[in-house]
Design a protein around this motif. Structure first.
Motif, PDB file in Angstrom:
ATOM      1  N   GLN A 115       8.553   8.517  -0.859  1.00 30.64           N
ATOM      2  CA  GLN A 115       8.779   8.834   0.430  1.00 30.64           C
ATOM      3  C   GLN A 115       9.927   8.158   1.261  1.00 30.64           C
ATOM      4  OE1 GLN A 115       6.686   6.700  -0.767  1.00 30.64           O
ATOM      5  NE2 GLN A 115       5.288   5.564   0.891  1.00 30.64           N
ATOM      6  N   PRO A 128       9.645  -0.279   7.428  1.00 30.13           N
ATOM      7  CA  PRO A 128      10.123   0.710   6.688  1.00 30.13           C
ATOM      8  C   PRO A 128      11.833   0.934   6.986  1.00 30.13           C
ATOM      9  CG  PRO A 128       8.052   1.363   7.448  1.00 30.13           C
ATOM     10  CD  PRO A 128       8.476   0.206   8.365  1.00 30.13           C
ATOM     11  N   GLU A 173       0.885  -1.017  -0.085  1.00 36.92           N
ATOM     12  CA  GLU A 173       0.050   0.085  -0.010  1.00 36.92           C
ATOM     13  C   GLU A 173       0.806   1.279   0.087  1.00 36.92           C
ATOM     14  OE1 GLU A 173      -2.389  -0.229   3.396  1.00 36.92           O
ATOM     15  OE2 GLU A 173      -3.689  -2.157   2.695  1.00 36.92           O
ATOM     16  N   GLU A 174       2.120   1.195   0.417  1.00 34.97           N
ATOM     17  CA  GLU A 174       2.945   2.537   0.643  1.00 34.97           C
ATOM     18  C   GLU A 174       3.326   2.959  -0.814  1.00 34.97           C
ATOM     19  OE1 GLU A 174       3.009  -0.021   4.272  1.00 34.97           O
ATOM     20  OE2 GLU A 174       3.333  -0.643   2.160  1.00 34.97           O
ATOM     21  N   CYS A 175       3.378   2.090  -1.664  1.00 27.86           N
ATOM     22  CA  CYS A 175       3.926   2.551  -3.379  1.00 27.86           C
ATOM     23  C   CYS A 175       2.869   3.558  -3.866  1.00 27.86           C
ATOM     24  CB  CYS A 175       4.058   1.349  -3.980  1.00 27.86           C
ATOM     25  SG  CYS A 175       2.688   0.732  -4.795  1.00 27.86           S
ATOM     26  N   SER A 176       3.744   4.398  -4.392  1.00 25.50           N
ATOM     27  CA  SER A 176       2.849   5.542  -5.154  1.00 25.50           C
ATOM     28  C   SER A 176       2.415   5.242  -6.466  1.00 25.50           C
ATOM     29  CB  SER A 176       3.667   6.973  -5.286  1.00 25.50           C
ATOM     30  OG  SER A 176       4.748   6.515  -5.969  1.00 25.50           O
ATOM     31  N   LEU A 179       8.294   4.105  -4.368  1.00 26.82           N
ATOM     32  CA  LEU A 179       8.274   4.575  -3.022  1.00 26.82           C
ATOM     33  C   LEU A 179       9.089   5.867  -2.723  1.00 26.82           C
ATOM     34  CD1 LEU A 179       8.117   1.226  -2.895  1.00 26.82           C
ATOM     35  CD2 LEU A 179       7.770   1.722  -0.438  1.00 26.82           C
TER      36      LEU A 179
END
Length: 247
Positions: free
Chosen positions: A190, A243, A154-157, A188
């Motif tokens: 971020q 992370p 879910e963290e991937c843009s 990612l």
């Protein structure tokens, strides 16, 4: 006590897909015939459980990078780190009976390229590592975006799947093999990281290549090659747990 049995009919219970109902008649002690329903658990339930168990054994959710990530790795996968040293930013798996391999890499985010061009950038970088940069030795066939709703990361843009081919010489041999390369890219920003997952699937192998040794030999259990569907399942199952792995 019932004196004898007479088989009349059989049918499936409407209430259950797994029960087989056999209808018998028998004579009781007064000489009257009565109908009895004997319910047997149908073997289909057992077979489905067995099939499900085999499917679970066929693929395995494996921890990656010390458990910071995880993914479902296809059947017959050998962890190459058990055979030789692998860079800290890579996880490498090879099929036990084919020349297929899967590589998971944590790479620096290439912020100067966007969308599908980022997947092409990494494909060209892989081609350079494979010494397949010369004209006619590599080709991008397709680049498609992967819907985030289908992904566990879910963290991937954004995420992309590239399909291409490269002519690759194994172990710096002269003989070259044509390899279909499926490349999954997760962006990612971020974490300033591109997660690259590469599936190397030989399309044709030169008879002079060391990869040709053992191909076409006696069929063994679980010798089926990995498929694009296996790889797509891996991409969909990739998950981040810590992370801190990105530094």
């Amino acid at each position: 006590m019932f004196a004898r049995w007479q088989y009349l009919s059989s049918h499936y219970f409407a209430e259950s897909d797994y029960s087989l109902v056999l209808l018998f008649t028998s004579a009781n002690k007064n000489g009257n015939f009565v109908a009895l329903r004997v319910v047997f658990l149908f073997c289909l339930k057992c077979l489905q459980k067995l099939s499900s168990s085999r499917m679970q054994n066929a693929t395995m959710v494996r921890p990656l990078f010390g458990g910071a990530l995880s993914a479902t790795i296809p059947h017959s996968a050998k962890d190459i780190s058990e055979l030789r040293e692998i860079p800290d930013n890579q996880e490498v798996f090879a099929h036990d009976h084919t020349d297929q391999s899967i590589i998971v890499e944590l790479l620096e985010l290439q912020s100067h390229v966007q969308n599908g061009d980022a997947a092409r950038y990494h494909f060209e970088d892989v081609a350079g590592s494979n010494k397949a940069s010369a004209p006619g030795t590599s080709e991008v066939r397709a680049v498609v975006a992967l819907p985030k709703s289908d992904l566990s990361l879910e963290e991937c843009s954004s995420a992309f799947l590239l399909t291409g081919t490269q002519c690759v010489a194994k172990f710096n041999e002269e003989a070259k093999n044509t390899v279909t390369i499926y490349l999954g890219l997760f962006r990612l920003p971020q974490f300033s990281t591109d997660v690259l997952v590469t599936f190397n699937d030989p399309l044709s192998i030169s008879p002079s290549s060391s990869s040709a040794v053992g191909i076409g030999g006696e069929q063994q259990e679980n010798t089926e090659p990995w498929t694009l569907q296996d790889f797509q399942h891996l991409l969909q199952s990739l998950r981040l747990h810590d992370p801190g792995v990105f530094g």
